[in-house]
Design a protein around this motif. Structure first.
Motif, PDB file in Angstrom:
ATOM      1  N   ILE A 106      13.052  74.029   2.222  1.00 30.44           N
ATOM      2  CA  ILE A 106      12.676  72.575   1.951  1.00 30.44           C
ATOM      3  C   ILE A 106      12.573  71.980   3.455  1.00 30.44           C
ATOM      4  N   ALA A 107      12.190  70.837   3.287  1.00 27.87           N
ATOM      5  CA  ALA A 107      11.932  69.897   4.541  1.00 27.87           C
ATOM      6  C   ALA A 107      13.568  69.607   4.845  1.00 27.87           C
ATOM      7  N   GLN A 108      13.963  69.904   5.947  1.00 27.55           N
ATOM      8  CA  GLN A 108      15.361  69.405   6.081  1.00 27.55           C
ATOM      9  C   GLN A 108      15.742  67.898   6.043  1.00 27.55           C
ATOM     10  N   VAL A 109      14.636  67.093   6.703  1.00 26.43           N
ATOM     11  CA  VAL A 109      14.941  65.808   6.633  1.00 26.43           C
ATOM     12  C   VAL A 109      14.902  64.973   5.311  1.00 26.43           C
ATOM     13  N   SER A 110      14.353  65.717   4.232  1.00 28.26           N
ATOM     14  CA  SER A 110      14.515  65.361   2.754  1.00 28.26           C
ATOM     15  C   SER A 110      15.958  65.099   2.373  1.00 28.26           C
ATOM     16  N   VAL A 111      16.849  65.733   3.007  1.00 29.81           N
ATOM     17  CA  VAL A 111      18.193  65.782   2.677  1.00 29.81           C
ATOM     18  C   VAL A 111      18.647  64.266   2.945  1.00 29.81           C
ATOM     19  N   LEU A 112      18.161  63.824   4.246  1.00 28.58           N
ATOM     20  CA  LEU A 112      18.664  62.659   4.624  1.00 28.58           C
ATOM     21  C   LEU A 112      17.822  61.358   3.877  1.00 28.58           C
ATOM     22  N   THR A 113      16.611  61.684   3.751  1.00 31.32           N
ATOM     23  CA  THR A 113      15.690  60.736   3.054  1.00 31.32           C
ATOM     24  C   THR A 113      16.042  60.504   1.347  1.00 31.32           C
ATOM     25  N   GLY A 114      16.828  61.445   0.813  1.00 32.14           N
ATOM     26  CA  GLY A 114      17.278  61.440  -0.415  1.00 32.14           C
ATOM     27  C   GLY A 114      18.399  60.388  -0.384  1.00 32.14           C
ATOM     28  N   HIS A 115      19.362  60.360   0.703  1.00 31.95           N
ATOM     29  CA  HIS A 115      20.316  59.562   0.721  1.00 31.95           C
ATOM     30  C   HIS A 115      19.918  58.043   1.251  1.00 31.95           C
ATOM     31  N   VAL A 116      18.836  57.910   1.784  1.00 31.15           N
ATOM     32  CA  VAL A 116      18.393  56.738   2.121  1.00 31.15           C
ATOM     33  C   VAL A 116      17.567  55.919   0.761  1.00 31.15           C
ATOM     34  N   LEU A 117      16.934  56.617   0.222  1.00 33.96           N
ATOM     35  CA  LEU A 117      16.317  56.285  -1.012  1.00 33.96           C
ATOM     36  C   LEU A 117      17.303  55.838  -2.127  1.00 33.96           C
ATOM     37  N   GLY A 118      18.152  56.814  -2.446  1.00 35.79           N
ATOM     38  CA  GLY A 118      19.289  56.532  -3.140  1.00 35.79           C
ATOM     39  C   GLY A 118      20.231  55.399  -2.782  1.00 35.79           C
ATOM     40  N   ALA A 119      20.478  55.139  -1.692  1.00 33.30           N
ATOM     41  CA  ALA A 119      20.975  54.006  -1.188  1.00 33.30           C
ATOM     42  C   ALA A 119      20.301  52.497  -1.454  1.00 33.30           C
ATOM     43  N   VAL A 120      19.169  52.769  -1.234  1.00 31.94           N
ATOM     44  CA  VAL A 120      18.306  51.449  -1.483  1.00 31.94           C
ATOM     45  C   VAL A 120      17.898  51.091  -2.998  1.00 31.94           C
ATOM     46  N   ILE A 121      18.085  52.141  -3.821  1.00 31.25           N
ATOM     47  CA  ILE A 121      18.180  51.864  -5.264  1.00 31.25           C
ATOM     48  C   ILE A 121      19.450  51.318  -5.590  1.00 31.25           C
ATOM     49  N   LEU A 158      16.198  45.668   5.206  1.00 29.13           N
ATOM     50  CA  LEU A 158      17.447  45.294   5.799  1.00 29.13           C
ATOM     51  C   LEU A 158      18.165  46.604   5.281  1.00 29.13           C
ATOM     52  N   ALA A 159      18.274  46.860   3.978  1.00 28.65           N
ATOM     53  CA  ALA A 159      18.857  48.071   3.527  1.00 28.65           C
ATOM     54  C   ALA A 159      18.406  49.408   3.742  1.00 28.65           C
ATOM     55  N   PHE A 160      17.070  49.413   3.781  1.00 21.05           N
ATOM     56  CA  PHE A 160      16.534  50.606   4.384  1.00 21.05           C
ATOM     57  C   PHE A 160      16.830  50.926   5.802  1.00 21.05           C
ATOM     58  N   SER A 161      16.985  49.791   6.723  1.00 21.80           N
ATOM     59  CA  SER A 161      17.002  49.996   8.231  1.00 21.80           C
ATOM     60  C   SER A 161      18.542  50.288   8.471  1.00 21.80           C
ATOM     61  N   PHE A 162      19.643  49.650   7.872  1.00 16.02           N
ATOM     62  CA  PHE A 162      20.887  49.953   7.963  1.00 16.02           C
ATOM     63  C   PHE A 162      21.264  51.155   7.292  1.00 16.02           C
ATOM     64  N   THR A 163      20.662  51.546   6.374  1.00 13.95           N
ATOM     65  CA  THR A 163      21.171  53.013   5.826  1.00 13.95           C
ATOM     66  C   THR A 163      20.749  54.046   6.512  1.00 13.95           C
ATOM     67  N   TRP A 164      19.605  53.942   7.253  1.00 12.91           N
ATOM     68  CA  TRP A 164      19.311  55.047   8.371  1.00 12.91           C
ATOM     69  C   TRP A 164      20.480  54.926   9.448  1.00 12.91           C
ATOM     70  N   LEU A 165      20.942  53.827   9.752  1.00  8.91           N
ATOM     71  CA  LEU A 165      22.006  53.635  10.797  1.00  8.91           C
ATOM     72  C   LEU A 165      23.248  54.660  10.369  1.00  8.91           C
ATOM     73  N   THR A 166      23.564  54.113   8.942  1.00 11.45           N
ATOM     74  CA  THR A 166      24.804  54.606   8.431  1.00 11.45           C
ATOM     75  C   THR A 166      24.702  56.167   8.293  1.00 11.45           C
ATOM     76  N   VAL A 167      23.630  56.597   7.772  1.00 11.74           N
ATOM     77  CA  VAL A 167      23.244  58.045   7.796  1.00 11.74           C
ATOM     78  C   VAL A 167      23.531  58.735   9.012  1.00 11.74           C
ATOM     79  N   ALA A 168      23.264  58.195  10.295  1.00 14.78           N
ATOM     80  CA  ALA A 168      23.410  58.736  11.560  1.00 14.78           C
ATOM     81  C   ALA A 168      24.830  58.696  11.823  1.00 14.78           C
ATOM     82  N   MET A 169      25.601  57.637  11.343  1.00 12.32           N
ATOM     83  CA  MET A 169      27.073  57.542  11.415  1.00 12.32           C
ATOM     84  C   MET A 169      27.703  58.604  10.718  1.00 12.32           C
ATOM     85  N   GLY A 170      27.376  59.120   9.502  1.00  9.70           N
ATOM     86  CA  GLY A 170      27.973  59.916   8.527  1.00  9.70           C
ATOM     87  C   GLY A 170      27.833  61.312   9.319  1.00  9.70           C
TER      88      GLY A 170
END
Length: 265
Positions: A106-121, A158-170
């Motif tokens: 699988i595309a490894q970045v999809s693991v992160l993208t799934g978290h981001v899109l889920g957070a936006v929803i 804002l949600a999309f942007s800050f979620t990428w930031l918190t994904v990195a923090m996680g």
């Protein structure tokens, strides 16, 4: 791996995150409960006093303060959901899920993208609840259809942007506890902005910081959109902040994901 496969894998990871949301509704309720508590606290405990200091004719009251406060509470809702995303990413990392995904085609970045899109929803659902709750308390808006589209667009950006930031923090956190504490700065910054009191009432040094931190132009833009007032330069400043933070969070996340992969070998 092609973009088509990356999109497909991201959708799969999004479904995984949504299943977690449906299986653990108490987590979603807790993320919403924090902004609700702050809304009730500031409106009904401090609203009479803080509303009297608003720059409106004859001074403001609790109703005026509610209208002033709501954009800041929306921002806290975004920060609360983003905080939960950092914890979810840290759970996946410390629980060995990233190691399992790395062995899959699988595309490894999809693991992160799934978290981001889920957070936006989740953010969209939480904000829908918060808007309805604010209306029940007496919040009123002079915004038209275009204004509400502008509110939704900016909040989701804002949600999309800050979620990428918190994904990195996680990813960067060494434990779940660290991941839950590091993003708390996003919950504190709204208090040092124009979200709860006008910056004009702050001491000079604190006022300078409040006027030049990311949340203030976002809050001022949302406040202008909901009141039907001109947005001015705050709109562009808010968008620039969101894009810059989102880009920084994405680059940091990819770097941390690569580092996690190297340590896993």
């Amino acid at each position: 791996m092609s973009t088509t496969y990356a999109v497909r894998d991201s959708v799969t990871m999004l479904r995984r995150n949504l299943r977690h949301l449906s299986r653990y509704p108490s987590l979603a309720l807790m993320l919403i409960a924090i902004p609700v508590v702050f809304l009730l606290l500031f409106v009904y405990v401090f609203g009479g006093t803080l509303g009297a200091g608003l720059p409106v004719d004859g001074g403001g009251g609790r109703a005026d303060y509610l209208n002033y406060l709501v954009p800041g509470i929306w921002i806290m809702t975004v920060a609360s959901v983003a905080n939960g995303t950092a914890v979810a990413v840290a759970i996946d990392r410390t629980g060995g899920m990233f190691d399992r995904f790395r062995t899959m085609d699988i595309a490894q970045v999809s693991v992160l993208t799934g978290h981001v899109l889920g957070a936006v929803i989740r953010t969209l659902l939480a904000l829908t609840v918060m808007v309805g709750f604010a209306l029940l308390l007496g919040f009123r808006s002079a915004a038209g259809v275009a204004g509400w589209f502008g509110v939704a667009g900016l909040v989701l950006l804002l949600a999309f942007s800050f979620t990428w930031l918190t994904v990195a923090m996680g990813l960067a956190a060494g434990s779940i506890e660290t991941a839950s504490n590091t993003p708390l700065v996003l919950m504190v910054l709204p208090f040092v902005s124009s979200g709860f009191v006008p910056t004009e009432q702050m001491p000079p040094g604190l006022r300078h910081f409040a006027e030049h931190q990311p949340f203030t132009p976002v809050i001022e833009t949302l406040r202008a959109l909901t009141s039907g007032a001109p947005v001015g330069s705050d709109g562009w400043t808010a968008v620039v902040w969101c894009v810059a933070i989102g880009l920084a969070g994405y680059v940091w996340s990819r770097r941390e994901l690569t580092a996690v992969g190297r340590r896993g070998r």
